[in-house]
Motif scaffolding. Structure first.
Motif, short mmCIF file in Angstrom:
data_model
loop_
_atom_site.label_atom_id
_atom_site.label_comp_id
_atom_site.label_asym_id
_atom_site.label_seq_id
_atom_site.Cartn_x
_atom_site.Cartn_y
_atom_site.Cartn_z
N HIS A 1 19.67 -58.26 -67.93
CA HIS A 1 19.37 -59.60 -68.43
C HIS A 1 18.13 -59.51 -69.31
O HIS A 1 17.01 -59.31 -68.80
CB HIS A 1 19.10 -60.57 -67.28
CG HIS A 1 20.17 -60.60 -66.22
ND1 HIS A 1 21.22 -61.50 -66.27
CD2 HIS A 1 20.36 -59.85 -65.11
CE1 HIS A 1 22.00 -61.31 -65.21
NE2 HIS A 1 21.50 -60.32 -64.49
N ALA B 1 20.76 -67.85 -76.29
CA ALA B 1 21.33 -68.39 -75.06
C ALA B 1 21.21 -67.39 -73.91
O ALA B 1 20.96 -67.77 -72.76
CB ALA B 1 22.80 -68.77 -75.28
N HIS B 2 21.36 -66.11 -74.24
CA HIS B 2 21.19 -65.06 -73.23
C HIS B 2 19.75 -65.06 -72.70
O HIS B 2 19.52 -64.95 -71.49
CB HIS B 2 21.54 -63.71 -73.84
CG HIS B 2 21.32 -62.55 -72.92
ND1 HIS B 2 22.17 -62.26 -71.89
CD2 HIS B 2 20.34 -61.62 -72.89
CE1 HIS B 2 21.72 -61.19 -71.24
NE2 HIS B 2 20.61 -60.79 -71.84
N LYS C 1 17.72 -67.55 -72.57
CA LYS C 1 17.54 -68.75 -71.74
C LYS C 1 18.11 -68.54 -70.35
O LYS C 1 17.47 -68.86 -69.33
CB LYS C 1 18.20 -69.95 -72.42
CG LYS C 1 18.04 -71.26 -71.65
CD LYS C 1 18.68 -72.42 -72.40
CE LYS C 1 18.52 -73.72 -71.62
NZ LYS C 1 19.15 -74.86 -72.35
N THR C 2 19.31 -67.98 -70.28
CA THR C 2 19.95 -67.73 -68.99
C THR C 2 19.16 -66.72 -68.17
O THR C 2 18.99 -66.87 -66.95
CB THR C 2 21.39 -67.24 -69.20
OG1 THR C 2 22.13 -68.22 -69.93
CG2 THR C 2 22.09 -66.97 -67.88
N SER C 3 18.64 -65.69 -68.83
CA SER C 3 17.86 -64.66 -68.14
C SER C 3 16.59 -65.26 -67.55
O SER C 3 16.20 -64.94 -66.41
CB SER C 3 17.51 -63.53 -69.10
OG SER C 3 18.68 -62.89 -69.58
N GLN D 1 16.13 -68.35 -66.74
CA GLN D 1 16.51 -69.22 -65.63
C GLN D 1 16.69 -68.40 -64.35
O GLN D 1 16.26 -68.83 -63.27
CB GLN D 1 17.79 -69.97 -65.98
CG GLN D 1 17.60 -71.06 -67.01
CD GLN D 1 18.91 -71.66 -67.50
OE1 GLN D 1 19.99 -71.06 -67.34
NE2 GLN D 1 18.84 -72.84 -68.10
N LEU D 2 17.31 -67.24 -64.47
CA LEU D 2 17.46 -66.37 -63.31
C LEU D 2 16.10 -65.89 -62.81
O LEU D 2 15.84 -65.87 -61.60
CB LEU D 2 18.34 -65.16 -63.66
CG LEU D 2 18.50 -64.10 -62.57
CD1 LEU D 2 19.15 -64.70 -61.32
CD2 LEU D 2 19.31 -62.91 -63.08
N LYS E 1 14.57 -68.64 -60.93
CA LYS E 1 15.30 -68.88 -59.68
C LYS E 1 14.86 -67.94 -58.57
O LYS E 1 14.70 -68.36 -57.42
CB LYS E 1 16.80 -68.75 -59.93
CG LYS E 1 17.67 -68.86 -58.69
CD LYS E 1 19.14 -68.70 -59.03
CE LYS E 1 20.01 -68.80 -57.79
NZ LYS E 1 21.46 -68.67 -58.12
#
Length: 231
Positions: free
Chosen positions: A37, A160-161, A163-165, A167-168, A171
């Motif tokens: 990620h 977008a990748h 952003k997702t990374s 977020q993880l 988390k």
């Protein structure tokens, strides 16, 4: 949710501590699935040209990483790339290359490792498209196929990748790059890489006996690069 353990690796291609952890990721890939990620450390306002100030900032950190992990940093990096004021440090192009290599045949982590070596040992400009293309060809990817995949993964897809990374990363409570997370049966545990840096065999042994072993410690103490640069 899955009972099969998966190792999530939140990285940046320009993160020195991620390069320091490269041998750990290499051994992990032979033991269980590893999902990469990219976190976009040096993008947007953090993207910057090489300068004397940047060199003075990163060199002490790089020397510490070399001492701590045993990873090689080349003369071409210290006295070449870090003195090349026409070079730009930008995490987006190499991350796009990793995504493209992953799309072409699950070879994203191989691409990442080659780009880390190209950057830190050989002093190559891994934000330059011609260097990325050359590395892809060196690892046996077909040039036109890589170029097509790279174009498809660039721009908004890479953003977008990122952003997702991130977020993880949020988390799981990660502090920066690298953050390595063991996922099993829907549970996430952040692994403290600190005791294993420079000791890939020990990390491999821990991964093989991970059943019943807690990967999470009080306060992850391994050194990391922050979200916007290495500290």
């Amino acid at each position: 949710m899955t009972a099969t353990p998966v190792l999530h690796y939140i990285y940046d291609p320009l993160c020195g501590w991620c390069y320091g952890a490269k041998p750990l990721i290499d051994v992990a890939r032979g033991i269980l699935p590893v999902v990469a990620h990219g976190g976009g450390m040096m993008t947007g306002a953090q993207r910057q040209p090489v300068s004397a100030q940047l060199r003075d900032y990163v060199m002490p950190h790089d020397l510490r990483i070399a001492q701590y992990t045993g990873q090689p940093f080349g003369e071409a990096y210290f006295e070449g790339l870090l003195r090349d004021t026409t070079a730009v440090f930008d995490s987006a192009p190499p991350t796009t290359a990793v995504l493209a290599a992953e799309q072409l045949g699950g070879r994203g982590l191989e691409m990442l490792g080659r780009l880390q070596t190209a950057h830190y040992e050989k002093g190559r400009r891994i934000a330059d498209n011609d260097v990325l293309m050359a590395v892809a060809v060196e690892m046996g990817l077909e040039a036109d196929a890589f170029r097509t995949a790279y174009d498809a993964m660039s721009g908004e897809v890479t953003l977008a990748h990122f952003k997702t990374s991130r977020q993880l990363l949020s988390k799981v409570g990660g502090q920066g790059f690298p953050t390595v997370v063991l996922e099993q049966s829907g549970q996430y545990q952040v692994i403290d890489l600190g005791p294993y840096l420079g000791k890939p065999e020990a990390f491999a042994a821990w991964l093989r006996q991970r059943e019943g072993v807690s990967a999470e410690r009080e306060g992850v103490c391994a050194p990391v690069c922050g979200l916007d640069g290495c500290q």
